[in-house]
Write a protein that holds these residues in place. Structure first.
Motif, PDB file in Angstrom:
ATOM      1  N   SER A 216     -42.906  57.319 -47.964  1.00  0.00           N
ATOM      2  CA  SER A 216     -43.064  58.013 -49.242  1.00  0.00           C
ATOM      3  C   SER A 216     -44.488  58.501 -49.437  1.00  0.00           C
ATOM      4  CB  SER A 216     -42.676  57.098 -50.405  1.00  0.00           C
ATOM      5  OG  SER A 216     -41.352  56.663 -50.229  1.00  0.00           O
ATOM      6  N   GLY A 217     -45.399  58.022 -48.616  1.00  0.00           N
ATOM      7  CA  GLY A 217     -46.772  58.502 -48.689  1.00  0.00           C
ATOM      8  C   GLY A 217     -46.923  59.909 -48.125  1.00  0.00           C
TER       9      GLY A 217
ATOM     10  N   TYR B 189     -41.793  45.234 -50.388  1.00  0.00           N
ATOM     11  CA  TYR B 189     -41.670  46.365 -51.300  1.00  0.00           C
ATOM     12  C   TYR B 189     -42.682  46.463 -52.438  1.00  0.00           C
ATOM     13  CZ  TYR B 189     -37.433  47.485 -48.760  1.00  0.00           C
ATOM     14  OH  TYR B 189     -36.555  47.846 -47.761  1.00  0.00           O
ATOM     15  N   PRO B 190     -43.512  45.443 -52.708  1.00  0.00           N
ATOM     16  CA  PRO B 190     -44.524  45.669 -53.751  1.00  0.00           C
ATOM     17  C   PRO B 190     -45.549  46.721 -53.292  1.00  0.00           C
ATOM     18  CG  PRO B 190     -44.335  43.327 -53.202  1.00  0.00           C
ATOM     19  CD  PRO B 190     -43.579  44.089 -52.171  1.00  0.00           C
ATOM     20  N   CYS B 191     -46.186  47.383 -54.287  1.00  0.00           N
ATOM     21  CA  CYS B 191     -47.202  48.403 -53.953  1.00  0.00           C
ATOM     22  C   CYS B 191     -48.275  47.823 -53.053  1.00  0.00           C
ATOM     23  CB  CYS B 191     -47.861  48.908 -55.229  1.00  0.00           C
ATOM     24  SG  CYS B 191     -46.715  49.650 -56.372  1.00  0.00           S
ATOM     25  N   SER B 192     -48.660  46.543 -53.343  1.00  0.00           N
ATOM     26  CA  SER B 192     -49.768  45.944 -52.606  1.00  0.00           C
ATOM     27  C   SER B 192     -49.418  45.708 -51.142  1.00  0.00           C
ATOM     28  CB  SER B 192     -50.164  44.627 -53.265  1.00  0.00           C
ATOM     29  OG  SER B 192     -49.020  43.786 -53.326  1.00  0.00           O
TER      30      SER B 192
ATOM     31  N   LYS C 108     -48.069  47.796 -49.127  1.00  0.00           N
ATOM     32  CA  LYS C 108     -48.404  49.029 -48.393  1.00  0.00           C
ATOM     33  C   LYS C 108     -47.579  49.187 -47.120  1.00  0.00           C
ATOM     34  CE  LYS C 108     -53.102  49.886 -49.956  1.00  0.00           C
ATOM     35  NZ  LYS C 108     -53.507  48.702 -50.700  1.00  0.00           N
TER      36      LYS C 108
ATOM     37  N   ASP D 169     -42.514  46.361 -58.941  1.00  0.00           N
ATOM     38  CA  ASP D 169     -43.523  45.315 -58.748  1.00  0.00           C
ATOM     39  C   ASP D 169     -43.326  44.173 -59.728  1.00  0.00           C
ATOM     40  OD1 ASP D 169     -44.811  46.525 -56.695  1.00  0.00           O
ATOM     41  OD2 ASP D 169     -46.813  46.356 -57.581  1.00  0.00           O
TER      42      ASP D 169
ATOM     43  N   TYR E 188     -44.130  53.621 -50.726  1.00  0.00           N
ATOM     44  CA  TYR E 188     -43.476  53.710 -52.034  1.00  0.00           C
ATOM     45  C   TYR E 188     -44.156  52.737 -52.987  1.00  0.00           C
ATOM     46  CZ  TYR E 188     -39.704  53.228 -55.499  1.00  0.00           C
ATOM     47  OH  TYR E 188     -38.964  53.186 -56.650  1.00  0.00           O
ATOM     48  N   CYS E 189     -44.403  53.210 -54.202  1.00  0.00           N
ATOM     49  CA  CYS E 189     -45.052  52.338 -55.174  1.00  0.00           C
ATOM     50  C   CYS E 189     -44.435  52.572 -56.540  1.00  0.00           C
ATOM     51  CB  CYS E 189     -46.555  52.616 -55.207  1.00  0.00           C
ATOM     52  SG  CYS E 189     -47.430  51.575 -56.373  1.00  0.00           S
ATOM     53  N   ASN E 190     -43.894  51.491 -57.120  1.00  0.00           N
ATOM     54  CA  ASN E 190     -43.227  51.599 -58.408  1.00  0.00           C
ATOM     55  C   ASN E 190     -43.588  50.362 -59.233  1.00  0.00           C
ATOM     56  OD1 ASN E 190     -41.447  51.593 -60.547  1.00  0.00           O
ATOM     57  ND2 ASN E 190     -39.687  52.259 -59.326  1.00  0.00           N
ATOM     58  N   PRO E 191     -44.401  50.546 -60.294  1.00  0.00           N
ATOM     59  CA  PRO E 191     -44.850  49.390 -61.096  1.00  0.00           C
ATOM     60  C   PRO E 191     -43.689  48.572 -61.651  1.00  0.00           C
ATOM     61  CG  PRO E 191     -45.994  51.405 -61.749  1.00  0.00           C
ATOM     62  CD  PRO E 191     -44.936  51.814 -60.787  1.00  0.00           C
TER      63      PRO E 191
END
Lengths: 501, 296
Positions: free
Chosen positions: A277-278, A419-422, A424, A434, A428-431
């Protein structure tokens, strides 16, 4: 002398022999192998490169298979993911699940006769978490202490409801085990090592002092046969008595053999094809979903994996805690093409599908073919495993293929870790995701965790962080004189109760 | 046995090899024809995977026609792969041998004609490279770069030129002592012209013979690299790849590996035989039938 030939001669020999070999195998009949009836010889698809459960190869399936025969864990999972006792008889959490207390089995002895106690667990755990085993990363900040009453307490810095499940990855060795891991280690397990050549053969004899009774087998041998067709021939000729991870096309050939019993078991693995997703072209969830829609996974699976594959209904396999069924993604190339055009997808840019392992080549090529049908320039890219891993962690990929397993049978291992943003790992990053994962990772209430992981799965599925096309079953094949062998969902069959008739 | 009788017995034996001599040439010509024109007549998409047609035996009807030599594990036509593989193999072999011959010839003539320090440097460099097993070096080079046809050509040419360099150096060493070369030198002909006009034409024969033999080796090495899964991108058809793809199906679908294997073996053997003929021809200084009289 074949090994004295020059490389060119060898190539010439390969080229000349191939057509002949094809004909010869095509019309050969199987003849009886050597009849060493006392030994039970098996060929795992994964090589045993090391016996050290704390080394960098400690998380490899080959190492775990050997370790399972030589050592014991505190808890072990059965075929359905239910945790059962091994060296621990029972375990209880405190109110918020930060401290878990394990009561150990009494009267257990190591194969050299010394007694097993809580000190062995503590020293093994320190060695495990301080070692190079990649699984140690799941135990950051957790400490083990031996209590006066012979129990062991595990303290986590935050509530860790998944701890017993994670401990199925931890093997206990004697506290006297030297720093340089021995070739013939002392363990509490059902077998002891007689002879070990890394990557080739591991010979074991029963441990007479095993707490659950000594195995009936006189000798257990793990042989490494990398070539699948050779492995099948070895099984047909009774050179080996069991193997697993048999590809579908070979299962069909075995089912005609009355001496061979074939069984499939649902594993914890799901074919996972992350989208990066980056990457600008894949940042839009609509694009990712459309790409998923463009692939006819139903046909691919029924053609390539008629017996060991099944359309996946979630990010996780059904046996894993936290599995929640999701609505299927229907194959619709026209709608996919339209959606891609609407989203402004750049069809001229090639998308690489990275994978490692020849066994996945056909699947990935078939996926790429379907994507090409809607005009997406998908290219399979097979990588050598070390390069694959480096690229995977370095996010140097467009689409990444893995057969992702959850050996701990708990969603925390895969969802919480990947799957958490951290983390990496997928770009994909979705608060919102998270928050769900953090909450699920620190709640002791089982029902609440299940709900939270179901919500997390839904977000991952709907946003198409990846494609989750297939649940994997493992095909086991053994000779009909083998009794008491149970197919394992984690590629780790237990041989302690096997008998030969 | 009288002389007449002996002649009567041996005469046909002399004739037969002459006819047989055309067989390798004919086979190679056929391969070249197939490589050039085959893809015009045979339609094949290396990316498509018609899964419904997978593992069909030779002669089966498929969704897009008849699979003369059967289909592979992804339903792709083996006959088309043999035809397209011929193009890949021959393209790579021609390119590799051309590059290798050009480099080898240049280095060899310069080293042989110039002599002295230049020769010592070039010859020792050749010796060093000669110590590397060619295919291992090719695997390393092909593994370092992204897959492409150019990389395979480069990887194989990297050691292929050595044989040419050694051969031409040897010839150039003896040629430069010849009278006509000495005469040219005395007359003040430039060294560049001596090399191209007075030495090169006499090296050409053996180089052609060597090129033929190298051609066969390159075809085999390319198939070997593809068999190991190194070098060519997935969209390029190659015999080595098809053979590798059929490895697990030797017992159940023998046709996948067998037909490209036969195609490969036949080409390599024919090229080898042709190389032998050239070799004999040039050693016999161009006399027709030299190959036969030698074997006597």
């Amino acid at each position: 002398m074949p090994h004295r030939r020059t490389t060119r001669h060898r190539l010439a020999a390969v080229a000349a022999v191939l057509p002949i070999a094809g004909l010869a195998v095509g019309c050969s009949t199987t003849s009886g192998g050597d009849g060493d009836s006392s030994a039970f010889t098996v060929a795992s698809p994964y090589a045993v490169q090391s016996l050290d459960p704390y080394g960098s190869a400690g998380a490899a399936i080959g190492t775990q298979l050997a370790d399972q025969a030589i050592f014991n864990r505190l808890v072990k999972a059965d075929a359905n993911g239910q945790l059962g006792p091994d060296l621990a008889e029972s375990w209880t959490p405190d109110a918020d699940a930060t401290t878990w207390t394990f009561t150990l089995r009494q009267g257990v002895k190591f194969s050299d006769g010394s007694a097993f106690d809580a000190a062995d667990v503590v020293s093994s755990f320190e060695r495990f978490t301080g070692g190079k085993n990649p699984n140690a990363g799941s135990f950051t900040g957790i400490t083990a202490t031996a209590a006066a009453d012979g129990t062991v307490a595990f303290d986590a810095p935050a509530p860790d409801p998944a701890l017993p499940g994670k401990l199925t990855l931890f093997f206990v060795t004697a506290s006297e085990t030297p720093a340089e891991f021995p070739a013939k280690p002392v363990g509490t397990g059902p077998f002891t090592v007689a002879n070990f050549t890394p990557g080739e053969v591991l010979e074991m004899t029963p441990n007479a002092s095993h707490f659950d009774g000594a195995p009936k087998l006189e000798r257990l041998v793990f042989r490494q046969i990398p070539e699948i067709s050779s492995r099948m021939t070895a099984l047909a000729n009774n050179e080996i008595q069991a193997t697993w991870g048999v590809p579908d096309d070979q299962v069909a050939g075995l089912s005609g053999n009355a001496d061979v019993h074939v069984e499939t078991v649902a594993s914890t693995s799901v074919y996972t094809m992350w989208f990066n997703s980056g990457r600008e072209s894949l940042a839009d969830a609509a694009v990712r979903k459309a790409l998923w829609q463009a692939v006819d996974f139903g046909t691919i699976i029924s053609s390539l994996y008629p017996q060991t594959g099944q359309l996946s209904d979630s990010v996780l396999a059904p046996a894993v805690f936290g599995h929640a069924p999701q609505p299927p993604v229907a194959y619709d190339p026209d709608a996919a093409k339209k959606a891609l055009e609407e989203a402004g997808f750049d069809f001229s840019k090639p998308l690489e599908i990275q994978f490692s392992g020849a066994e996945y080549r056909q699947f990935v090529e078939a996926v790429a073919a379907d994507l090409n049908k809607v005009g997406v320039k998908a290219e399979p890219a097979e990588k050598e495993s070390a390069v694959f891993l480096e690229d995977l962690l370095g996010m140097k990929w467009d689409i990444n293929f893995q057969s992702l397993s959850t050996p701990s049978f708990d969603a925390a291992t895969n969802l919480g870790r990947l799957y958490p943003c951290s983390a990496k790992r997928t770009g994909y990053c979705n608060p919102e995701l998270d928050e769900l994962l953090t909450k699920a990772g620190s709640t002791a209430d089982t029902a609440e965790r299940e709900t939270l992981y179901a919500q997390a799965s839904q977000i991952i599925w709907d946003d198409a962080v990846g494609m989750y096309p297939m649940q994997v079953k493992i095909a086991y094949a053994w000779r009909s004189n083998v009794q008491g062998l149970a197919a394992s969902p984690t590629y780790l069959p237990d041989f302690s109760k096997v008998t030969l008739s | 046995m009288t002389v007449a009788e002996e002649l009567a017995v041996t005469a046909p034996r002399v004739r037969r090899p002459r006819l047989l001599r055309w067989i390798p040439m004919g086979v190679i010509a056929l391969y070249v024809l197939v490589a050039v024109f085959g893809p015009v007549f045979v339609d094949y998409d290396p990316v498509a995977t018609p899964l419904a047609d997978r593992l069909l035996p030779p002669g089966s009807a498929t969704s897009s026609g008849t699979a003369l030599l059967g289909t592979d594990a992804l339903g792709r036509d083996v006959f088309a792969q043999v035809v397209y593989g011929a193009r890949t193999s021959i393209t790579i072999a021609v390119l590799t041998v051309s590059v290798a011959a050009l480099v080898g010839l240049t280095v060899g003539i310069v080293a042989g004609y110039t002599g002295g320090l230049v020769d010592a440097f070039l010859s020792r460099s050749v010796d060093v490279l000669l110590a590397f097993p060619g295919i291992v070096l090719a695997i390393v080079v092909a593994g370092l770069f992204d897959r492409s046809l150019a990389v395979v050509v480069l990887a194989l040419a990297l050691t292929g030129w050595i044989a040419f360099a050694r051969l031409t150096r040897g010839s150039a060493l003896s040629l430069r002592e010849r009278d006509w070369v000495a005469a040219a030198r005395v007359m003040g002909v430039s060294w560049r012209r001596i090399m191209t006009r007075h030495i090169l034409p006499f090296v050409a024969g053996p180089v052609v013979a060597l090129a033929t033999i190298e051609f066969g080796l390159v075809v085999l090495s390319e198939a070997g690299l593809s068999f190991l899964g190194i070098g060519l991108p997935p969209s390029t058809v190659s015999w080595g790849k098809t053979i590798a793809g059929g490895r697990d199906y030797l017992a159940t679908a023998w046709w996948i590996s067998t037909f490209p294997g036969i195609a490969l073996a036949l080409l390599v053997v024919s090229v080898g035989l042709l190389g032998d003929q050239f070799n004999a021809l040039f050693r016999g200084r161009g006399r027709a039938g030299a190959a036969n009289t030698r074997r006597g």
